[in-house]
Motif scaffolding. Structure first.
Motif, mmCIF file in Angstrom:
data_model
loop_
_atom_site.group_PDB
_atom_site.id
_atom_site.type_symbol
_atom_site.label_atom_id
_atom_site.label_comp_id
_atom_site.label_asym_id
_atom_site.label_seq_id
_atom_site.Cartn_x
_atom_site.Cartn_y
_atom_site.Cartn_z
ATOM 1 N N VAL A 1 -2.545 11.825 -13.340
ATOM 2 C CA VAL A 1 -3.676 10.980 -12.961
ATOM 3 C C VAL A 1 -5.021 11.653 -13.210
ATOM 4 O O VAL A 1 -6.044 11.210 -12.680
ATOM 5 C CB VAL A 1 -3.571 10.530 -11.484
ATOM 6 C CG1 VAL A 1 -2.495 9.475 -11.308
ATOM 7 C CG2 VAL A 1 -3.327 11.715 -10.554
ATOM 8 N N PRO B 1 3.805 5.132 -10.057
ATOM 9 C CA PRO B 1 2.497 4.487 -10.065
ATOM 10 C C PRO B 1 2.640 2.978 -10.198
ATOM 11 O O PRO B 1 3.532 2.481 -10.884
ATOM 12 C CB PRO B 1 1.836 5.077 -11.312
ATOM 13 C CG PRO B 1 2.987 5.373 -12.234
ATOM 14 C CD PRO B 1 4.096 5.839 -11.317
ATOM 15 N N VAL C 1 -4.354 2.617 -12.330
ATOM 16 C CA VAL C 1 -3.653 2.768 -11.056
ATOM 17 C C VAL C 1 -4.256 1.846 -10.005
ATOM 18 O O VAL C 1 -5.465 1.885 -9.745
ATOM 19 C CB VAL C 1 -3.725 4.222 -10.562
ATOM 20 C CG1 VAL C 1 -3.122 4.342 -9.160
ATOM 21 C CG2 VAL C 1 -3.009 5.159 -11.519
ATOM 22 N N ILE D 1 0.675 3.084 -5.368
ATOM 23 C CA ILE D 1 1.817 3.975 -5.572
ATOM 24 C C ILE D 1 2.967 3.504 -4.688
ATOM 25 O O ILE D 1 2.798 3.292 -3.478
ATOM 26 C CB ILE D 1 1.441 5.452 -5.282
ATOM 27 C CG1 ILE D 1 2.667 6.366 -5.409
ATOM 28 C CG2 ILE D 1 0.785 5.605 -3.919
ATOM 29 C CD1 ILE D 1 2.322 7.850 -5.291
ATOM 30 N N SER E 1 -4.559 1.794 -3.870
ATOM 31 C CA SER E 1 -5.417 2.828 -4.460
ATOM 32 C C SER E 1 -6.742 2.950 -3.708
ATOM 33 O O SER E 1 -7.322 4.046 -3.623
ATOM 34 C CB SER E 1 -5.680 2.511 -5.932
ATOM 35 O OG SER E 1 -6.309 1.242 -6.077
#
Length: 697
Positions: free
Chosen positions: A71, A634, A642, A645, A672
């Motif tokens: 990420v 993800p 993203v 998760i 997120s």
């Protein structure tokens, strides 16, 4: 990738019974066989090959059994707190309990190197079905067929692996033997902990809320990948969505689902329902009581046993849910109807391989009957449940490695194939901690299980116990073994079989005592259960391809898959359950439960409440098709950004092992926006939030 040619040819001759095999957003799809048509028809979206390659190479597999993703441009990897929990516990000390209290590295120098953690990133996929199948001559007896196939697989893996460059190669079995794919990975072993929240917020609600929804968990953990003592700079990593997700939005999940049983015959599902799951649950319940009681005795015990106890509780609850599904007449009725449809199609004989498929159901049923006969022996001996100690595992690995390495490739146990040795050695020589008191507790209980399973008068049981009680014998073995010393392990491993035989180590001698029995049971299982089922399911896979075309996917195998779905709530007991929870719901849930364990908020969350935007989305649910192993995956939008998760499924999702259901089953994710809000306002980790959002320092 094109499908195996015989399967493709079979599809061409079929013009009837082509009803699509999937339902709604069903599917854990291969990256080399993505659901392009379904996505185009349902959502008017077609991911490009560049999009697929980018997502694939941004995705990460944890050897501890979970998923993650790159990420940032400097090797930051995101996963769940519960995926990283094993490493948090290994890194903890009596003074610093990172699993309980969390961790934050404010500078690169403070990032802590993990013990025995390996990450894999899938680089390429190649279909090698023809090569593997060509190694097995028609009519070869099961034992010889198994050996020939394993030899070819080992040969392919060795030819494509390069340990010096960190390249790992695995031949993956798909469709239970219908296809074989070569997966080539980039392997990383220098992994350092960057950030973890407190367990009380990562697993807020504890076991009572596990597999439930609404949820309020910050189940995240960040690591950084290094090579040559420097952070890696991955070519592919996922960027952060500035807006998060919204209701009914199309999302994707890229991760490593562990195992599903959707293509199992009814006979195999009946085995799991009547024998496999009940037997497993007996052992899980036993271990939960054992370790739970021990953990309550002291704070030190709790710290040492916490992560293992969590895994046991999680497995117990998941298997209960799965068993309830198998006991549901509607679910089993649907599986019976699916099998009936397939049987009727096979009986028409309109495809190449129909004769083999016609006898496949009986072959599986026969194998499952044998599996039921072997379950005790396989579980206790080959799977090691009668010798539940990390020290025993080390001892047996040393014993077998020094024997197996001297054999030709085709004669080795698969886990000791040449291409797999670097990962095995990495784990074997790790400095991960083991605790004598905890090891003694578990070993004594498992030796008791061995004695009560076979009877105290059984000759092998008597040799194992050596005239002592299980507790006395366990203490003798644990206190006397030298395999706890890494230098000792390295010396024996380098010295080969002679060095191991001359070690006179009690734990190694125990492994030697039971190894003949273990190998005998394993060979019987591989020959009379695995190989017949492999051949039968291969024939059934061809039949399914002929019936349904290529629009299907294999059962999960802890290999990288792509799932899709929409952000969507569900109905439970006639009530609407919204897709999103928010931060204010966290505080309300804690207050309603008296702010007591497991609903007690960490101190900093209480102190920083007035800093937070309490309307920030916290967790959300979607229809994406996931299972255990997807933890840490993800959740991304069409732009590949993203938005969350994965960390769990709801209680209704536990039947996804066997059958997909979009009505109520949901994947549960951390939003997120909650991650960024928490990092900036609760943990004052603005630098980490900036890194995630791609903001220049």
């Amino acid at each position: 990738m094109t499908l195996h040619t015989r399967l493709a040819a079979a599809v061409l001759v079929v013009t009837t019974m082509s009803t699509p095999p999937t339902f709604g957003d069903e599917g854990m799809w291969l990256f080399n066989a993505p659901p392009l048509q379904a996505l185009k028809e349902r959502y008017n979206f077609t991911p490009t090959q560049a999009w697929l390659d980018h997502v694939q190479k941004s995705s990460v597999r944890f050897n501890s059994g979970g998923s993650g993703s790159f990420v940032s441009a400097t090797g930051l990897v995101m996963t769940n707190h519960h995926v990283g929990a094993d490493d948090l516990q290994k890194l903890s000390t009596p003074e610093k309990n990172y699993l309980r209290d969390g961790f934050r590295a404010k500078t690169p120098a403070e990032e802590i190197k993990c013990k025995a953690l390996e990450l894999n990133v899938l680089q390429s996929i190649k279909v090698v079905t023809d090569e593997v199948n060509a190694a097995v001559a028609p009519g070869l007896p099961a034992a010889e067929a198994f050996k020939a196939r394993q030899a070819k697989i080992a040969e392919i893996e060795k030819a494509n692996a390069d340990p010096k460059k960190g390249v790992r190669a695995d031949v993956v079995t798909l469709f239970a033997g219908g296809q074989y794919h070569l997966y080539v990975f980039k392997k990383y072993t220098d992994i350092r902990l960057v950030f973890a929240p407190e367990k009380d917020i990562a697993f807020f609600g504890g076991d009572p809320d596990n597999f439930e929804y609404p949820r309020f968990d910050l189940d995240i953990c960040f690591f950084r990948v290094y090579e040559d003592d420097k952070p890696v700079k991955p070519e592919h990593y996922l960027t952060w969505s500035p807006a998060g997700s919204k209701e009914d939005e199309l999302i994707f999940v890229s991760g490593h689902p562990g195992r599903t049983n959707r293509q199992n015959t009814v006979a195999e599902l009946e085995y799991l329902r009547d024998t496999g799951y009940p037997y497993l649950l007996q052992r899980l319940n036993r271990l939960e009581v054992l370790i739970g009681s021990w953990s309550e005795r002291t704070a030190q015990n709790r710290q040492r046993g916490e992560e293992e106890l969590f895994g046991i509780k999680n497995s117990r609850k998941a298997r209960i849910g799965g068993l309830q599904g198998l006991l549901d007449p509607k679910l089993m009725g649907r599986k019976v109807e699916e099998e009936k449809r397939l049987r009727e199609f096979i009986a028409q004989g309109k495809f190449d391989g129909a004769a083999d498929a016609a006898v496949a159901f009986d072959a599986v049923a026969k194998a499952e009957k044998k599996r039921a006969e072997l379950i005790k022996d396989v579980t206790l001996f080959e799977n090691g449940s009668a010798f539940n100690s990390g020290f025993f595992g080390i001892a047996r690995t040393l014993l077998r490695a020094t024997e197996e390495k001297a054999k030709p490739a085709g004669d080795r146990l698969r886990e000791y194939a040449e291409a797999r040795l670097p990962s095995l050695e990495f784990r074997l020589f790790s400095e991960e901690p083991h605790y004598d008191d905890f090891e003694t507790l578990k070993l004594a209980d498992s030796l008791t299980l061995l004695a009560t399973s076979y009877g105290a008068g059984d000759p092998l049981v008597q040799k194992v116990l050596a005239g002592k009680s299980p507790r006395e014998r366990a203490f003798e073995l644990v206190s006397g073994t030298k395999v706890k010393d890494v230098d000792f392990r390295k010396k024996l491993y380098a010295g080969g079989k002679e060095a191991v035989d001359a070690a006179h180590d009690p734990m190694i001698e125990l492994a030697q005592l039971v190894d003949a029995k273990s190998r005998e049971v394993r060979k019987e299982f591989e020959t009379l259960v695995d190989e017949p089922k492999r051949q039968a399911y291969s024939a059934l896979a061809k039949a399914r391809y002929a019936m349904n075309g290529a629009s299907t996917y294999p059962d999960a195998t802890f290999t990288l898959r792509l799932s899709f779905g929409t952000v969507k709530g569900f109905k439970e007991d006639g009530k609407d359950v919204p897709a999103f929870t928010t931060m204010d719901g966290l505080y309300e849930r804690s207050k309603d439960q008296g702010n007591k364990d497991p609903f007690e908020l960490p101190k900093r969350w209480v102190e920083k409440k007035d800093k937070l935007d309490l309307k920030t989305p916290f967790n959300f649910v979607s229809t994406a098709d996931i299972i255990g192993g997807n933890s840490g995956s993800p959740v991304i939008n069409k732009a590949g950004e993203v938005v969350g998760i994965i960390f769990d499924g709801n209680i209704q999702s536990l039947v996804l092992d066997f059958i997909y259901d979009q009505e109520q089953a949901r994947a549960v994710s951390v939003d997120s926006r909650a991650i960024i809000e928490s990092l900036r306002k609760v943990y004052e980790a603005g630098d980490l939030a900036d890194e995630l959002q791609g903001k220049a320092k």
